[in-house]
Design a protein around this motif. Structure first.
Motif, PDB file in Angstrom:
ATOM      1  N   GLY A 108      -4.857   6.426   0.807  1.00 56.14           N
ATOM      2  CA  GLY A 108      -4.566   7.281  -0.328  1.00 56.14           C
ATOM      3  C   GLY A 108      -4.276   6.546  -1.623  1.00 56.14           C
ATOM      4  N   TYR A 109      -4.370   5.201  -1.564  1.00 58.87           N
ATOM      5  CA  TYR A 109      -4.321   4.432  -2.813  1.00 58.87           C
ATOM      6  C   TYR A 109      -5.678   3.787  -3.092  1.00 58.87           C
ATOM      7  CZ  TYR A 109       0.732   4.998  -2.461  1.00 58.87           C
ATOM      8  OH  TYR A 109       1.996   5.520  -2.356  1.00 58.87           O
ATOM      9  N   GLY A 110      -6.692   4.225  -2.356  1.00 59.76           N
ATOM     10  CA  GLY A 110      -8.055   3.745  -2.611  1.00 59.76           C
ATOM     11  C   GLY A 110      -8.702   4.689  -3.615  1.00 59.76           C
ATOM     12  N   LEU A 111      -8.819   5.947  -3.191  1.00 58.61           N
ATOM     13  CA  LEU A 111      -9.338   7.029  -4.036  1.00 58.61           C
ATOM     14  C   LEU A 111     -10.785   6.824  -4.473  1.00 58.61           C
ATOM     15  CD1 LEU A 111      -6.142   7.808  -6.182  1.00 58.61           C
ATOM     16  CD2 LEU A 111      -6.783   8.703  -3.928  1.00 58.61           C
ATOM     17  N   ASP A 112     -11.457   5.843  -3.882  1.00 59.19           N
ATOM     18  CA  ASP A 112     -12.922   5.816  -3.889  1.00 59.19           C
ATOM     19  C   ASP A 112     -13.336   5.285  -2.520  1.00 59.19           C
ATOM     20  OD1 ASP A 112     -12.849   3.016  -3.946  1.00 59.19           O
ATOM     21  OD2 ASP A 112     -13.149   2.911  -6.107  1.00 59.19           O
ATOM     22  N   THR A 113     -14.591   5.419  -2.180  1.00 56.78           N
ATOM     23  CA  THR A 113     -14.972   5.138  -0.796  1.00 56.78           C
ATOM     24  C   THR A 113     -14.694   3.687  -0.387  1.00 56.78           C
ATOM     25  OG1 THR A 113     -16.565   6.920  -0.942  1.00 56.78           O
ATOM     26  CG2 THR A 113     -16.851   5.373   0.885  1.00 56.78           C
ATOM     27  N   PRO A 114     -15.123   2.689  -1.171  1.00 55.37           N
ATOM     28  CA  PRO A 114     -14.887   1.311  -0.704  1.00 55.37           C
ATOM     29  C   PRO A 114     -13.403   0.988  -0.514  1.00 55.37           C
ATOM     30  CG  PRO A 114     -16.322   1.323  -2.654  1.00 55.37           C
ATOM     31  CD  PRO A 114     -15.879   2.727  -2.441  1.00 55.37           C
ATOM     32  N   ASN A 115     -12.570   1.495  -1.408  1.00 58.68           N
ATOM     33  CA  ASN A 115     -11.149   1.142  -1.315  1.00 58.68           C
ATOM     34  C   ASN A 115     -10.397   1.954  -0.266  1.00 58.68           C
ATOM     35  OD1 ASN A 115     -10.643  -1.099  -3.232  1.00 58.68           O
ATOM     36  ND2 ASN A 115     -11.608   0.347  -4.653  1.00 58.68           N
ATOM     37  N   GLU A 116     -10.831   3.184  -0.012  1.00 56.77           N
ATOM     38  CA  GLU A 116     -10.255   3.929   1.119  1.00 56.77           C
ATOM     39  C   GLU A 116     -10.624   3.230   2.435  1.00 56.77           C
ATOM     40  OE1 GLU A 116      -8.183   6.831   1.491  1.00 56.77           O
ATOM     41  OE2 GLU A 116      -7.735   6.229  -0.551  1.00 56.77           O
ATOM     42  N   LEU A 117     -11.859   2.747   2.517  1.00 55.98           N
ATOM     43  CA  LEU A 117     -12.271   2.034   3.742  1.00 55.98           C
ATOM     44  C   LEU A 117     -11.494   0.730   3.882  1.00 55.98           C
ATOM     45  CD1 LEU A 117     -16.153   2.587   3.828  1.00 55.98           C
ATOM     46  CD2 LEU A 117     -14.368   3.918   4.939  1.00 55.98           C
ATOM     47  N   LYS A 118     -11.245   0.077   2.747  1.00 56.88           N
ATOM     48  CA  LYS A 118     -10.451  -1.160   2.770  1.00 56.88           C
ATOM     49  C   LYS A 118      -9.062  -0.872   3.343  1.00 56.88           C
ATOM     50  CE  LYS A 118      -9.081  -3.326  -1.277  1.00 56.88           C
ATOM     51  NZ  LYS A 118      -9.436  -4.073  -2.499  1.00 56.88           N
ATOM     52  N   MET A 119      -8.443   0.213   2.883  1.00 59.84           N
ATOM     53  CA  MET A 119      -7.113   0.573   3.401  1.00 59.84           C
ATOM     54  C   MET A 119      -7.165   0.884   4.896  1.00 59.84           C
ATOM     55  SD  MET A 119      -5.187   2.862   0.507  1.00 59.84           S
ATOM     56  CE  MET A 119      -3.585   2.606   1.286  1.00 59.84           C
ATOM     57  N   LEU A 120      -8.229   1.562   5.312  1.00 69.65           N
ATOM     58  CA  LEU A 120      -8.355   1.890   6.743  1.00 69.65           C
ATOM     59  C   LEU A 120      -8.449   0.621   7.588  1.00 69.65           C
ATOM     60  CD1 LEU A 120     -10.830   4.915   6.962  1.00 69.65           C
ATOM     61  CD2 LEU A 120      -8.420   4.878   7.636  1.00 69.65           C
ATOM     62  N   ARG A 121      -9.196  -0.369   7.086  1.00 64.76           N
ATOM     63  CA  ARG A 121      -9.315  -1.620   7.863  1.00 64.76           C
ATOM     64  C   ARG A 121      -7.973  -2.340   7.941  1.00 64.76           C
ATOM     65  NH1 ARG A 121     -14.354  -1.792   5.033  1.00 64.76           N
ATOM     66  NH2 ARG A 121     -13.420  -3.131   3.452  1.00 64.76           N
ATOM     67  N   VAL A 122      -7.218  -2.310   6.852  1.00 66.27           N
ATOM     68  CA  VAL A 122      -5.878  -2.911   6.874  1.00 66.27           C
ATOM     69  C   VAL A 122      -4.997  -2.165   7.894  1.00 66.27           C
ATOM     70  CG1 VAL A 122      -3.773  -3.300   5.517  1.00 66.27           C
ATOM     71  CG2 VAL A 122      -6.024  -3.765   4.499  1.00 66.27           C
ATOM     72  N   ALA A 123      -5.081  -0.836   7.867  1.00 64.32           N
ATOM     73  CA  ALA A 123      -4.289  -0.030   8.811  1.00 64.32           C
ATOM     74  C   ALA A 123      -4.690  -0.337  10.255  1.00 64.32           C
ATOM     75  CB  ALA A 123      -4.462   1.455   8.506  1.00 64.32           C
ATOM     76  N   ALA A 124      -5.981  -0.514  10.488  1.00 67.86           N
ATOM     77  CA  ALA A 124      -6.457  -0.806  11.850  1.00 67.86           C
ATOM     78  C   ALA A 124      -5.902  -2.147  12.327  1.00 67.86           C
ATOM     79  CB  ALA A 124      -7.977  -0.824  11.883  1.00 67.86           C
ATOM     80  N   ARG A 125      -5.845  -3.110  11.402  1.00 66.94           N
ATOM     81  CA  ARG A 125      -5.309  -4.423  11.775  1.00 66.94           C
ATOM     82  C   ARG A 125      -3.804  -4.324  12.059  1.00 66.94           C
ATOM     83  NH1 ARG A 125      -5.756  -9.775   8.071  1.00 66.94           N
ATOM     84  NH2 ARG A 125      -4.551 -11.076   9.501  1.00 66.94           N
ATOM     85  N   LEU A 126      -3.109  -3.497  11.297  1.00 70.31           N
ATOM     86  CA  LEU A 126      -1.674  -3.289  11.567  1.00 70.31           C
ATOM     87  C   LEU A 126      -1.492  -2.676  12.954  1.00 70.31           C
ATOM     88  CD1 LEU A 126      -0.645  -1.896   8.063  1.00 70.31           C
ATOM     89  CD2 LEU A 126       0.145  -4.062   9.045  1.00 70.31           C
ATOM     90  N   ARG A 127      -2.325  -1.690  13.275  1.00 70.84           N
ATOM     91  CA  ARG A 127      -2.241  -1.038  14.594  1.00 70.84           C
ATOM     92  C   ARG A 127      -2.463  -2.061  15.706  1.00 70.84           C
ATOM     93  NH1 ARG A 127      -5.748   4.227  15.176  1.00 70.84           N
ATOM     94  NH2 ARG A 127      -7.477   2.790  14.851  1.00 70.84           N
ATOM     95  N   GLU A 128      -3.381  -2.990  15.443  1.00 69.46           N
ATOM     96  CA  GLU A 128      -3.719  -4.021  16.421  1.00 69.46           C
ATOM     97  C   GLU A 128      -2.580  -5.032  16.583  1.00 69.46           C
ATOM     98  OE1 GLU A 128      -6.645  -3.706  17.900  1.00 69.46           O
ATOM     99  OE2 GLU A 128      -6.190  -5.454  19.174  1.00 69.46           O
ATOM    100  N   GLU A 129      -1.966  -5.427  15.476  1.00 68.30           N
ATOM    101  CA  GLU A 129      -1.077  -6.589  15.509  1.00 68.30           C
ATOM    102  C   GLU A 129       0.420  -6.274  15.544  1.00 68.30           C
ATOM    103  OE1 GLU A 129      -2.188  -9.796  12.902  1.00 68.30           O
ATOM    104  OE2 GLU A 129      -4.317  -9.332  13.115  1.00 68.30           O
ATOM    105  N   LEU A 130       0.812  -5.070  15.129  1.00 66.83           N
ATOM    106  CA  LEU A 130       2.251  -4.761  15.146  1.00 66.83           C
ATOM    107  C   LEU A 130       2.716  -4.472  16.572  1.00 66.83           C
ATOM    108  CD1 LEU A 130       2.645  -2.376  12.051  1.00 66.83           C
ATOM    109  CD2 LEU A 130       3.493  -4.728  12.260  1.00 66.83           C
ATOM    110  N   PRO A 131       3.975  -4.792  16.875  1.00 64.05           N
ATOM    111  CA  PRO A 131       4.484  -4.448  18.210  1.00 64.05           C
ATOM    112  C   PRO A 131       4.811  -2.959  18.359  1.00 64.05           C
ATOM    113  CG  PRO A 131       6.186  -5.570  16.932  1.00 64.05           C
ATOM    114  CD  PRO A 131       4.947  -5.565  16.083  1.00 64.05           C
ATOM    115  N   ALA A 132       4.755  -2.176  17.261  1.00 64.89           N
ATOM    116  CA  ALA A 132       5.075  -0.741  17.300  1.00 64.89           C
ATOM    117  C   ALA A 132       3.803   0.083  17.498  1.00 64.89           C
ATOM    118  CB  ALA A 132       5.747  -0.335  15.986  1.00 64.89           C
ATOM    119  N   ASN A 133       3.982   1.356  17.898  1.00 63.31           N
ATOM    120  CA  ASN A 133       2.851   2.303  17.930  1.00 63.31           C
ATOM    121  C   ASN A 133       2.488   2.651  16.498  1.00 63.31           C
ATOM    122  OD1 ASN A 133       4.577   2.792  20.326  1.00 63.31           O
ATOM    123  ND2 ASN A 133       2.966   4.220  20.864  1.00 63.31           N
TER     124      ASN A 133
END
Ligand SMILES: [Zn+2]
Length: 414
Positions: A150-175
């Motif tokens: 929601g801080y991308g607000l265009d397609t490339p930057n929303e996708l960038k945020m999603l990839r960052v979120a996916a990496r957090l999901r992968e690497e954080l010890p939390a759900n």
């Protein structure tokens, strides 16, 4: 691992309990005094009971003598925006001097300020900053969190945020659960052309987001000066075709119709609700949507507090979350959310605890695995320092009361 001599083991629910509604937020969970708890080798709560019949330790078992400390489940923070490029404390100075949310947005601040900076930020920097924030949240007791774009607000930057979120999901010890919030604001290039922005979101952004396969949910900021219920309906219908369930921002700035459009589309949760009347409560009572209130945003932004008392008294399964974001709630500390819920929203500590744990998990569809003490749940536990009892925690609201954090049976902090 075997935990012995627990002074109070809080938030125990019968197996299979996935939310606590109305009175059950107080009476549908129990505490056990002088308790033990065993964590199985796969990081789950195996069993627990009273110290008078404590089990013998197994050969290879690690013993943790809590010496009269309390244990409660980790918080489940179902509403955060922790991926952002920079804090916005400069803008906050304007707020201190009396500018409103809308005025800041009109001056090109607010969400668009973050979007401008995010476009210039590397994925690596966004990840590192968000990871640091998430680890601070974990140290403060959070064991499961939702993260929005929601801080991308265009397609490339929303996708960038999603990839960052996916990496957090992968690497954080939390759900971690991930929500696509392309309709957080109208992107800079579409200023004054909200309908065209929504068309672009539907035709370009949403298919690209769905193709990444990262997002669990879709969210829309359905509020005065942002997206209308009609925009929201269109976005939710389109997202449903990609299997994205809704979570809605509603009724922060005005009674927006966001609750109704969310419920009509079987939203998992409708969030904010600072301005909520009898109609909204009635609408939620006839649904399975979780109402989620964000007292940290009310506190920081001097907004009214959601009417939590009315929601609980009407039998709703209220959740509480931090809304951690750089503009209106720059804190992901659920300890403060818990305290505010008691001080400002008139919830009893144990009602608010249910809202910060199991009901928060329900607002992320995680309550079958976390958010309470029950056999088979993930061993996501907060071990306290020496305190009187659980009610003392939100009362002593600046005392550093956490001794250890255990996630999936592993000691993460302490
Ligand atoms: Zn939010």
């Amino acid at each position: 691992m075997l935990l012995l001599n627990i002074k109070e083991l809080a938030m125990i629910v019968p197996q299979g309990t996935t939310r606590l509604a109305g009175q059950d937020m107080l009476t549908g969970h129990t505490s056990l005094s002088s308790a033990w708890l065993r964590i199985s080798s796969d990081g789950k709560i195996e069993n627990f009971g009273s110290m008078v019949c404590a089990p013998e330790p197994r050969n290879d078992e690690q013993i943790l003598n809590l010496d009269d400390r309390c244990v409660l489940p980790c918080f489940c923070d179902s509403h955060t925006h922790i991926i952002y490029p920079a804090p916005r404390h400069d803008e906050w100075l304007g707020k201190i001097q009396g500018l409103t949310y809308e005025e800041i947005a009109r001056r090109g601040g607010g969400i668009l300020n973050s979007a401008d900076r995010l476009a210039e930020s590397s994925e690596e920097k966004l990840f590192e900053d968000a990871r640091r924030r998430a680890m601070q949240m974990i140290a403060a007791g959070t064991g499961a969190m939702e993260i929005k774009t929601g801080y991308g607000l265009d397609t490339p930057n929303e996708l960038k945020m999603l990839r960052v979120a996916a990496r957090l999901r992968e690497e954080l010890p939390a759900n971690v659960k991930i929500t696509f919030l392309g309709a957080h604001a109208v992107g800079r290039k579409y200023t004054g052309r909200i309908d065209e922005y929504v068309e672009m979101l539907l035709k370009e952004m949403l298919p690209a987001v769905a193709a990444e396969g990262i997002a669990d949910y879709v969210d829309v900021f359905c509020d005065e000066g942002f997206f209308t219920p009609a925009h929201t309906q269109k976005i939710l219908e389109a997202a449903a075709r990609y299997g994205l369930k809704p979570k809605i921002h509603a009724n922060e700035l005005a009674i927006s119709g966001g609750v109704q459009v969310g419920v009509r589309n079987n939203a998992v949760s409708v969030d904010h609700l600072e301005r909520t009347g009898a109609e909204e409560i009635e609408c939620l009572a006839a649904s399975s949507t979780i109402p989620t209130m964000l007292p940290g945003a009310s506190f920081f932004s001097n907004l009214p507090y959601g009417n939590a008392r009315a929601a609980v008294d009407a039998g709703l399964p209220l959740a509480l979350a931090s809304d951690y974001n750089p503009g209106s709630s720059p804190s992901g500390d659920m300890r403060m959310v818990w305290a505010l819920a008691c001080m400002k929203m008139k919830l009893l500590p144990r009602e608010a605890l249910a809202a910060c744990t199991l009901n928060g998990a329900a607002a992320m569809e995680l309550s079958h695995e976390t958010g309470a003490i029950t056999p088979g749940a993930r061993a996501n536990l907060i071990i306290t320092k020496h305190i009187a009892d659980i009610n003392y925690i939100p009362y002593a609201y600046t005392e550093p009361w956490i001794d250890k954090i255990i996630l999936d049976g592993n000691v993460i902090f302490g």
